[in-house]
Design a protein around this motif. Structure first.
Motif, PDB file in Angstrom:
ATOM      1  N   LEU A 325     -12.254   5.825   2.565  1.00  0.00           N
ATOM      2  CA  LEU A 325     -12.211   5.014   1.690  1.00  0.00           C
ATOM      3  C   LEU A 325     -10.953   4.158   1.765  1.00  0.00           C
ATOM      4  CD1 LEU A 325     -13.464   7.100  -1.381  1.00  0.00           C
ATOM      5  CD2 LEU A 325     -14.648   4.981  -0.357  1.00  0.00           C
ATOM      6  N   GLY A 326      -9.893   4.746   2.505  1.00  0.00           N
ATOM      7  CA  GLY A 326      -8.784   3.934   2.432  1.00  0.00           C
ATOM      8  C   GLY A 326      -8.664   2.889   3.564  1.00  0.00           C
ATOM      9  N   GLY A 327      -9.183   3.548   4.650  1.00  0.00           N
ATOM     10  CA  GLY A 327      -9.405   2.444   5.689  1.00  0.00           C
ATOM     11  C   GLY A 327     -10.362   1.178   5.269  1.00  0.00           C
ATOM     12  N   ALA A 328     -11.309   1.395   4.523  1.00  0.00           N
ATOM     13  CA  ALA A 328     -12.343   0.456   4.133  1.00  0.00           C
ATOM     14  C   ALA A 328     -11.778  -0.553   2.695  1.00  0.00           C
ATOM     15  CB  ALA A 328     -13.575   1.188   3.461  1.00  0.00           C
ATOM     16  N   ASN A 329     -10.864   0.063   2.092  1.00  0.00           N
ATOM     17  CA  ASN A 329     -10.171  -0.736   0.864  1.00  0.00           C
ATOM     18  C   ASN A 329      -8.859  -1.194   1.296  1.00  0.00           C
ATOM     19  OD1 ASN A 329     -12.314  -0.440  -1.386  1.00  0.00           O
ATOM     20  ND2 ASN A 329     -12.231   1.427  -0.510  1.00  0.00           N
ATOM     21  N   LEU A 330      -8.399  -1.157   2.568  1.00  0.00           N
ATOM     22  CA  LEU A 330      -6.948  -1.557   2.770  1.00  0.00           C
ATOM     23  C   LEU A 330      -6.954  -3.257   2.591  1.00  0.00           C
ATOM     24  CD1 LEU A 330      -4.152  -1.150   4.151  1.00  0.00           C
ATOM     25  CD2 LEU A 330      -5.230  -1.852   6.251  1.00  0.00           C
ATOM     26  N   HIS A 331      -7.941  -3.774   2.703  1.00  0.00           N
ATOM     27  CA  HIS A 331      -7.537  -5.333   2.375  1.00  0.00           C
ATOM     28  C   HIS A 331      -7.354  -5.733   1.147  1.00  0.00           C
ATOM     29  CE1 HIS A 331     -11.938  -4.440   1.932  1.00  0.00           C
ATOM     30  NE2 HIS A 331     -11.968  -5.539   1.213  1.00  0.00           N
ATOM     31  N   ARG A 332      -7.737  -4.598   0.060  1.00  0.00           N
ATOM     32  CA  ARG A 332      -7.442  -4.752  -1.149  1.00  0.00           C
ATOM     33  C   ARG A 332      -6.385  -4.288  -1.795  1.00  0.00           C
ATOM     34  NH1 ARG A 332     -12.967  -2.922  -0.785  1.00  0.00           N
ATOM     35  NH2 ARG A 332     -14.722  -4.469  -1.220  1.00  0.00           N
ATOM     36  N   VAL A 333      -6.106  -2.957  -1.384  1.00  0.00           N
ATOM     37  CA  VAL A 333      -4.986  -2.407  -2.062  1.00  0.00           C
ATOM     38  C   VAL A 333      -3.512  -2.311  -1.128  1.00  0.00           C
ATOM     39  CG1 VAL A 333      -6.401  -0.745  -3.181  1.00  0.00           C
ATOM     40  CG2 VAL A 333      -5.401  -0.204  -1.177  1.00  0.00           C
ATOM     41  N   GLY A 334      -3.703  -2.619   0.017  1.00  0.00           N
ATOM     42  CA  GLY A 334      -2.495  -2.928   0.898  1.00  0.00           C
ATOM     43  C   GLY A 334      -1.956  -1.310   1.289  1.00  0.00           C
ATOM     44  N   PHE A 335      -0.934  -1.242   2.147  1.00  0.00           N
ATOM     45  CA  PHE A 335      -0.513  -0.289   2.767  1.00  0.00           C
ATOM     46  C   PHE A 335       0.389   0.549   1.791  1.00  0.00           C
ATOM     47  CE2 PHE A 335      -1.175  -2.756   6.611  1.00  0.00           C
ATOM     48  CZ  PHE A 335      -1.781  -1.762   7.594  1.00  0.00           C
ATOM     49  N   LEU A 336       1.145   0.259   1.015  1.00  0.00           N
ATOM     50  CA  LEU A 336       2.358   0.476   0.095  1.00  0.00           C
ATOM     51  C   LEU A 336       1.570   1.895  -0.805  1.00  0.00           C
ATOM     52  CD1 LEU A 336       5.222   0.904  -0.529  1.00  0.00           C
ATOM     53  CD2 LEU A 336       4.675  -0.813  -2.281  1.00  0.00           C
ATOM     54  N   PRO A 337       0.597   1.716  -1.324  1.00  0.00           N
ATOM     55  CA  PRO A 337       0.023   2.752  -2.312  1.00  0.00           C
ATOM     56  C   PRO A 337      -0.599   3.691  -1.432  1.00  0.00           C
ATOM     57  CG  PRO A 337      -1.263   0.884  -2.655  1.00  0.00           C
ATOM     58  CD  PRO A 337      -0.173   0.308  -1.790  1.00  0.00           C
ATOM     59  N   LEU A 338      -1.264   3.342  -0.495  1.00  0.00           N
ATOM     60  CA  LEU A 338      -1.876   4.452   0.212  1.00  0.00           C
ATOM     61  C   LEU A 338      -0.927   5.302   1.304  1.00  0.00           C
ATOM     62  CD1 LEU A 338      -4.723   2.106   1.987  1.00  0.00           C
ATOM     63  CD2 LEU A 338      -5.064   4.125   0.204  1.00  0.00           C
ATOM     64  N   ILE A 339       0.129   4.753   1.699  1.00  0.00           N
ATOM     65  CA  ILE A 339       1.030   5.417   2.534  1.00  0.00           C
ATOM     66  C   ILE A 339       2.149   6.056   1.708  1.00  0.00           C
ATOM     67  CG2 ILE A 339       2.849   5.264   4.328  1.00  0.00           C
ATOM     68  CD1 ILE A 339       1.018   3.476   5.798  1.00  0.00           C
ATOM     69  N   ALA A 340       2.941   5.395   1.075  1.00  0.00           N
ATOM     70  CA  ALA A 340       4.118   5.949   0.059  1.00  0.00           C
ATOM     71  C   ALA A 340       3.455   6.764  -0.876  1.00  0.00           C
ATOM     72  CB  ALA A 340       4.969   4.723  -0.240  1.00  0.00           C
ATOM     73  N   GLY A 341       2.284   6.337  -1.403  1.00  0.00           N
ATOM     74  CA  GLY A 341       1.634   6.868  -2.478  1.00  0.00           C
ATOM     75  C   GLY A 341       1.030   8.146  -2.113  1.00  0.00           C
ATOM     76  N   GLY A 342       0.430   8.343  -0.822  1.00  0.00           N
ATOM     77  CA  GLY A 342      -0.036   9.617  -0.184  1.00  0.00           C
ATOM     78  C   GLY A 342       0.993  10.535  -0.292  1.00  0.00           C
ATOM     79  N   PHE A 343       2.118  10.110   0.405  1.00  0.00           N
ATOM     80  CA  PHE A 343       3.355  11.063   0.713  1.00  0.00           C
ATOM     81  C   PHE A 343       3.751  11.671  -0.721  1.00  0.00           C
ATOM     82  CE2 PHE A 343       4.047   9.226   4.906  1.00  0.00           C
ATOM     83  CZ  PHE A 343       3.823  10.417   5.706  1.00  0.00           C
ATOM     84  N   ALA A 344       3.757  10.967  -1.504  1.00  0.00           N
ATOM     85  CA  ALA A 344       4.143  11.237  -3.066  1.00  0.00           C
ATOM     86  C   ALA A 344       3.156  12.461  -3.333  1.00  0.00           C
ATOM     87  CB  ALA A 344       4.129  10.368  -3.900  1.00  0.00           C
ATOM     88  N   GLY A 345       1.879  12.116  -3.272  1.00  0.00           N
ATOM     89  CA  GLY A 345       0.889  13.138  -3.598  1.00  0.00           C
ATOM     90  C   GLY A 345       0.836  14.355  -2.735  1.00  0.00           C
ATOM     91  N   CYS A 346       1.360  14.282  -1.405  1.00  0.00           N
ATOM     92  CA  CYS A 346       1.657  15.262  -0.630  1.00  0.00           C
ATOM     93  C   CYS A 346       2.705  16.353  -1.156  1.00  0.00           C
ATOM     94  CB  CYS A 346       2.014  15.196   0.848  1.00  0.00           C
ATOM     95  SG  CYS A 346       0.747  14.330   1.717  1.00  0.00           S
TER      96      CYS A 346
END
Length: 478
Positions: A325-346
């Motif tokens: 889902l991350g790769g499929a929706n990158l064009h909508r949400v952008g890198f920041l919430p997926l990467i920085a937000g992902g590490f916060a979730g980790c």
């Protein structure tokens, strides 16, 4: 009459069938990074390994894989990626047989090193063959996203597969299972893959790979010795010097090559650098939490290898949908919430894992592992796209090599660092009970992983602070 080269797969069915074969090879590579985690306690008992031997059994594979990846990518350009993929499969199969029947710990270490050689030979070919197979950008991005998720799943389900095998067979079965898969992959590659397309004019530099291995080997030994309370100062000094000399020789060698494996000015792009940090960091946190937790579940909580494997497979359950889902929706949400937000979730997942362990609540621990997997999967789903997209076209091959090395370097570092810290904190614990000492050390290793996750979130937030999307990353390195 000369035989015409077989055309590239043209129909969707042909392309995705061949992609399935490529993914099978990648699955083997990632699986062997983690399948030993549930088998290690029994393996240690059967081979009577020392803590140092156990760490080298784990580390020999990612060390060789990481050290050779940049060079084997160039070799694939020279002799053809189809041939490299087949050669890597054969080396991997032979090394698996050797590892399965290894009579001593050091023989197993050597066999694991050759497994790393096989993996390093075929891994760059998997991504190169994807680029050759999928001409359409959207289809290629989808394939790369699935490619990343296959790597995550292989690493996440390794303990479960290892635990299931140990319920019936001996520890060597975790290697023997590779052999039929290798045979099937070889047959299918010969049947489905296009003709090999070598480029004899491409230069392959052996010395660069040797220097990289020296640097990484020195770094690995230095980490282990620095964390060892009974360290040998001479060995630590030699390791630091070897790491430094290897790095210097590698850098100087690149400056003399017409077609270098790596030029460090490529890191001037913060998007490229952010992608590399994200790729390495996600593996550091994911594998570190998985490795230490699956050991703790067996040694402290007395779960069987299969039960421990089922518990940590929650990581795969979280990582797979996040990767897709991350790769499929990158064009909508952008890198920041997926990467920085992902590490916060980790970070949140690792803290929850400490809490669940203190409560002795397996459901809480499993939920925490799922959160770590979900968060790391979101990061990995787009890290490769950031790395490959931010590099200039004339360095796309170099970027692909760096991308693959980043994931393996994260694995190499976390096995060396978390494994060494766990052993150190067990020794310095004031607890007289082994289980108490192990839990003491385990919790502190998790705290380290949580702190590193927070630092990674901050670092990647800075790199992607403008929240670029997939179409924004293509730029020349300035």
């Amino acid at each position: 009459m000369t035989r015409q080269p077989r055309p590239e797969p043209t129909t969707p069915a042909q392309r995705w069938a061949f992609f399935a074969v490529i993914s099978l090879g990648l699955f083997l590579i990632s699986l062997d990074n983690s399948i030993l985690y549930t088998a290690l306690p029994e393996l240690n008992a059967q081979l009577e390994t020392t803590p140092t031997q156990a760490l080298w059994i784990l580390n020999a594979y990612p060390l060789v894989l990481c050290g050779l990846l940049l060079g084997t990518g160039a070799l694939g350009d020279k002799i053809g990626h189809r041939l490299m993929f087949l050669s890597g499969l054969m080396i991997f199969g032979i090394a698996s047989l050797t590892a399965a029947f290894a009579p001593t710990a050091w023989v197993l270490v050597v066999a694991r090193g050759f497994l790393g050689l096989g993996a390093a030979t075929m891994m760059p070919a998997t991504l190169a063959l994807i680029r050759l197979t999928f001409a359409d950008e959207q289809e290629r991005n989808t394939a790369i996203g699935i490619w990343s998720s296959v790597a995550v799943i292989g690493a996440a389900v390794g303990p479960l597969i290892g635990g299931a095998l140990l319920e019936v067979f001996w520890w060597g079965s975790v290697f023997l299972i590779n052999v039929p898969i290798v045979v099937a992959a070889i047959v299918l590659t010969v049947w489905l893959a296009p003709e090999n397309l070598p480029n004899p004019h491409k230069h392959f530099d052996v010395l660069s790979s040797v220097y990289a291995l020296i640097a990484l080997s020195g770094l690995t030994v230095a980490i282990k010795e620095a964390a060892n309370p009974d360290r040998t100062p001479a060995l630590l000094s030699v390791a630091i010097v070897a790491a430094f000399i290897g790095a210097v020789l590698f850098t100087r060698r690149q400056n003399t090559l017409v077609d270098p494996l790596l030029t460090f000015d490529i890191f001037r792009s913060r998007l490229f650098t952010g992608g590399v940090i994200a790729a390495a960091g996600s593996m550091f946190v994911l594998i570190g939490a998985e490795l230490q937790t699956v050991q703790k579940l067996q040694l402290v909580d007395a779960l069987s290898p299969l039960q421990a494997g089922f518990a940590v497979v929650a990581m795969a359950a979280g990582a797979f949908p996040a990767s897709v889902l991350g790769g499929a929706n990158l064009h909508r949400v952008g890198f920041l919430p997926l990467i920085a937000g992902g590490f916060a979730g980790c970070a949140g997942g690792v803290v929850m894992l400490v809490w669940g362990s203190q409560l002795q609540s397996l459901p809480v621990e499993v939920s925490a592992l799922a959160l770590v997997g979900l968060s790391a999967g979101a990061v990995m789903s787009v890290s490769s796209i950031a790395i490959l997209g931010a590099a200039p076209m004339h360095r796309s091959g170099m970027a692909a090599g760096v991308e693959e090395v980043s994931y393996e370097f994260g694995t190499l570092l976390t096995v060396a660092i978390t494994g060494s810290l766990l052993a150190r904190w067990q020794l310095v614990s004031q607890s007289v009970e082994y289980d108490g000492a192990y839990t003491f050390a385990y919790h502190r290793v998790l705290i380290v992983l949580a702190v590193i996750s927070v630092l990674l979130a901050l670092g990647t937030w800075w790199c992607f602070r403008d929240n670029p999307k997939s179409g924004d990353v293509a730029q020349e390195v300035r």
